[in-house]
Design a protein around this motif. Structure first.
Motif, PDB file in Angstrom:
ATOM      1  N   SER A 131       1.357   9.664  -5.209  1.00 42.02           N
ATOM      2  CA  SER A 131       1.320   8.481  -4.359  1.00 42.02           C
ATOM      3  C   SER A 131       2.743   8.053  -4.023  1.00 42.02           C
ATOM      4  O   SER A 131       3.683   8.315  -4.762  1.00 42.02           O
ATOM      5  N   TYR A 132       2.891   7.438  -2.853  1.00 46.41           N
ATOM      6  CA  TYR A 132       4.207   7.003  -2.366  1.00 46.41           C
ATOM      7  C   TYR A 132       4.125   5.525  -2.029  1.00 46.41           C
ATOM      8  O   TYR A 132       3.236   5.113  -1.290  1.00 46.41           O
ATOM      9  N   ASN A 136       4.888  -2.995   1.614  1.00 48.03           N
ATOM     10  CA  ASN A 136       3.691  -3.528   0.951  1.00 48.03           C
ATOM     11  C   ASN A 136       2.562  -2.497   0.953  1.00 48.03           C
ATOM     12  O   ASN A 136       1.392  -2.848   0.928  1.00 48.03           O
ATOM     13  N   MET A 137       2.951  -1.223   1.009  1.00 48.48           N
ATOM     14  CA  MET A 137       1.942  -0.165   1.147  1.00 48.48           C
ATOM     15  C   MET A 137       2.083   0.914   0.083  1.00 48.48           C
ATOM     16  O   MET A 137       3.156   1.114  -0.477  1.00 48.48           O
ATOM     17  N   GLU A 138       0.982   1.614  -0.136  1.00 47.35           N
ATOM     18  CA  GLU A 138       0.995   2.794  -1.009  1.00 47.35           C
ATOM     19  C   GLU A 138       0.186   3.879  -0.318  1.00 47.35           C
ATOM     20  O   GLU A 138      -0.937   3.646   0.127  1.00 47.35           O
ATOM     21  N   HIS A 139       0.789   5.066  -0.209  1.00 49.12           N
ATOM     22  CA  HIS A 139       0.112   6.193   0.440  1.00 49.12           C
ATOM     23  C   HIS A 139      -0.373   7.162  -0.637  1.00 49.12           C
ATOM     24  O   HIS A 139       0.398   7.594  -1.482  1.00 49.12           O
ATOM     25  N   GLN A 140      -1.673   7.474  -0.612  1.00 52.85           N
ATOM     26  CA  GLN A 140      -2.252   8.448  -1.552  1.00 52.85           C
ATOM     27  C   GLN A 140      -2.733   9.650  -0.745  1.00 52.85           C
ATOM     28  O   GLN A 140      -3.857   9.664  -0.240  1.00 52.85           O
ATOM     29  N   PRO A 141      -1.861  10.656  -0.581  1.00 51.26           N
ATOM     30  CA  PRO A 141      -2.177  11.756   0.343  1.00 51.26           C
ATOM     31  C   PRO A 141      -3.393  12.598  -0.039  1.00 51.26           C
ATOM     32  O   PRO A 141      -4.076  13.113   0.840  1.00 51.26           O
ATOM     33  N   ASN A 142      -3.690  12.746  -1.332  1.00 54.62           N
ATOM     34  CA  ASN A 142      -4.829  13.615  -1.699  1.00 54.62           C
ATOM     35  C   ASN A 142      -6.152  13.128  -1.126  1.00 54.62           C
ATOM     36  O   ASN A 142      -7.028  13.919  -0.798  1.00 54.62           O
ATOM     37  N   THR A 143      -6.309  11.815  -1.044  1.00 53.47           N
ATOM     38  CA  THR A 143      -7.574  11.279  -0.512  1.00 53.47           C
ATOM     39  C   THR A 143      -7.330  10.621   0.847  1.00 53.47           C
ATOM     40  O   THR A 143      -8.131   9.848   1.323  1.00 53.47           O
ATOM     41  N   HIS A 144      -6.220  10.993   1.469  1.00 47.09           N
ATOM     42  CA  HIS A 144      -5.689  10.376   2.694  1.00 47.09           C
ATOM     43  C   HIS A 144      -6.058   8.909   2.878  1.00 47.09           C
ATOM     44  O   HIS A 144      -6.726   8.498   3.804  1.00 47.09           O
ATOM     45  N   ILE A 162       1.353  13.668   8.829  1.00 45.09           N
ATOM     46  CA  ILE A 162       2.553  13.120   9.477  1.00 45.09           C
ATOM     47  C   ILE A 162       3.236  12.105   8.551  1.00 45.09           C
ATOM     48  O   ILE A 162       4.441  12.184   8.305  1.00 45.09           O
ATOM     49  N   LEU A 163       2.450  11.178   8.027  1.00 47.96           N
ATOM     50  CA  LEU A 163       3.022  10.137   7.151  1.00 47.96           C
ATOM     51  C   LEU A 163       3.655  10.761   5.908  1.00 47.96           C
ATOM     52  O   LEU A 163       4.756  10.387   5.498  1.00 47.96           O
ATOM     53  N   LEU A 164       2.978  11.735   5.319  1.00 47.29           N
ATOM     54  CA  LEU A 164       3.490  12.382   4.114  1.00 47.29           C
ATOM     55  C   LEU A 164       4.837  13.046   4.390  1.00 47.29           C
ATOM     56  O   LEU A 164       5.785  12.941   3.611  1.00 47.29           O
ATOM     57  N   TYR A 165       4.915  13.728   5.534  1.00 48.25           N
ATOM     58  CA  TYR A 165       6.167  14.423   5.879  1.00 48.25           C
ATOM     59  C   TYR A 165       7.305  13.417   6.056  1.00 48.25           C
ATOM     60  O   TYR A 165       8.424  13.625   5.595  1.00 48.25           O
ATOM     61  N   PHE A 166       6.987  12.285   6.701  1.00 49.43           N
ATOM     62  CA  PHE A 166       8.009  11.249   6.878  1.00 49.43           C
ATOM     63  C   PHE A 166       8.450  10.654   5.540  1.00 49.43           C
ATOM     64  O   PHE A 166       9.627  10.413   5.310  1.00 49.43           O
ATOM     65  N   LEU A 167       7.486  10.419   4.659  1.00 48.06           N
ATOM     66  CA  LEU A 167       7.830   9.805   3.370  1.00 48.06           C
ATOM     67  C   LEU A 167       8.661  10.756   2.505  1.00 48.06           C
ATOM     68  O   LEU A 167       9.465  10.319   1.687  1.00 48.06           O
ATOM     69  N   LYS A 168       8.449  12.060   2.699  1.00 52.41           N
ATOM     70  CA  LYS A 168       9.255  13.033   1.943  1.00 52.41           C
ATOM     71  C   LYS A 168      10.638  13.205   2.575  1.00 52.41           C
ATOM     72  O   LYS A 168      11.539  13.761   1.961  1.00 52.41           O
ATOM     73  N   ASN A 169      10.745  12.796   3.839  1.00 49.12           N
ATOM     74  CA  ASN A 169      12.027  12.946   4.553  1.00 49.12           C
ATOM     75  C   ASN A 169      12.507  11.599   5.093  1.00 49.12           C
ATOM     76  O   ASN A 169      12.952  11.500   6.232  1.00 49.12           O
ATOM     77  N   ARG A 170      12.386  10.582   4.261  1.00 51.71           N
ATOM     78  CA  ARG A 170      12.728   9.233   4.722  1.00 51.71           C
ATOM     79  C   ARG A 170      14.185   9.145   5.157  1.00 51.71           C
ATOM     80  O   ARG A 170      15.051   9.832   4.604  1.00 51.71           O
ATOM     81  N   ASN A 171      14.414   8.335   6.179  1.00 53.31           N
ATOM     82  CA  ASN A 171      15.755   8.086   6.730  1.00 53.31           C
ATOM     83  C   ASN A 171      16.435   9.322   7.324  1.00 53.31           C
ATOM     84  O   ASN A 171      17.644   9.326   7.531  1.00 53.31           O
ATOM     85  N   LYS A 172      15.669  10.377   7.584  1.00 50.64           N
ATOM     86  CA  LYS A 172      16.230  11.568   8.248  1.00 50.64           C
ATOM     87  C   LYS A 172      15.672  11.633   9.656  1.00 50.64           C
ATOM     88  O   LYS A 172      14.514  11.278   9.879  1.00 50.64           O
TER      89      LYS A 172
END
Length: 229
Positions: A131-132, A136-144, A162-172
């Motif tokens: 989870s990321y 005020n949010m939490e993203h749980q990619p396994n259960t989208h 898309i969101l997962l990729y952004f969260l793994k590459n934040r500020n890039k």
């Protein structure tokens, strides 16, 4: 890769099941097999595999129904749907059944093996489901799922990627082409308009003001940047 990792392979085409099982076995995974939906459901709930590879079209009970059933009974690990064609992917998008990801057939075994290895790498880094947290949010990619202010917001598979990729590459700064490759994969016949449409939808789910995004910002002429202080 540890032998401890169990993969449930649910596929009614015997030849394909044999080939996939053979390949995954050679990668060191323990493969549990099922050829129909009802058997699969029982197997998954009893064995709690690390990943489920689930065919979309199955005798007895469709893949989507199996996925919904195991999710409702608390299975929260990875479910990768195997579909025959791109249209089926749209159908998966339409049902929100809790699929973590999908591959379209015919798939390349190397691509499938890499996808699984990749998924496991990310989930292995944390004991609980990945989870990321941001703002005020939490993203749980396994259960989208996106939890925003304590409320659950459903994401489609593509929004999830898309969101997962952004969260793994934040500020890039992420080039559009890179994002399209990551989200739709190798043989995707997808244009930038489609990508932009998904970005617009995702903004509506995460931004306070989607027209003036705080997180998912456009970088003119290049692509996007997910800005987190």
């Amino acid at each position: 890769m540890s032998k401890e990792i169990k993969i449930a392979l649910v596929e009614d085409d015997e030849n394909l099941r044999f080939l996939v099982a053979e390949r995954l076995g050679s990668e060191g995974y323990t493969v549990l097999e099922a050829a129909d939906g009802l058997t699969a459901e029982k197997l998954i709930l009893e064995q709690q595999p690390d990943i489920v590879l689930l065919d979309w079209m199955l005798p007895g009970k469709q893949g989507a129904d199996v996925c919904q059933e195991i999710r409702s009974k608390g299975y929260d690990k990875l479910v990768i749907m195997m579909t025959a064609k791109a249209q089926d992917v749209d159908k998966i998008e339409a049902y929100n059944v809790g699929v973590s990801d999908y591959v379209t057939k015919p798939f390349n075994m190397d691509v499938l093996a890499a996808l699984i290895e990749n998924k496991l790498k990310y989930t292995a880094s944390s004991d609980k489901s990945e989870s990321y947290r941001f703002a005020n949010m939490e993203h749980q990619p396994n259960t989208h799922t996106l939890i925003k202010d304590g409320k659950k917001v459903e994401l489609t598979i593509l929004e999830n990627r898309i969101l997962l990729y952004f969260l793994k590459n934040r500020n890039k700064v992420i080039h559009r082409e890179e994002l399209m490759m990551e989200v739709w994969g190798y043989n995707a016949d997808v244009n930038t308009r489609t990508l932009d449409m998904h970005i617009v939808r995702l903004r509506k789910k995460i931004e306070e003001n989607p027209d003036s995004p705080q997180f998912l910002q456009t970088v003119r002429g290049i692509g996007y940047k997910f800005v987190l202080e």
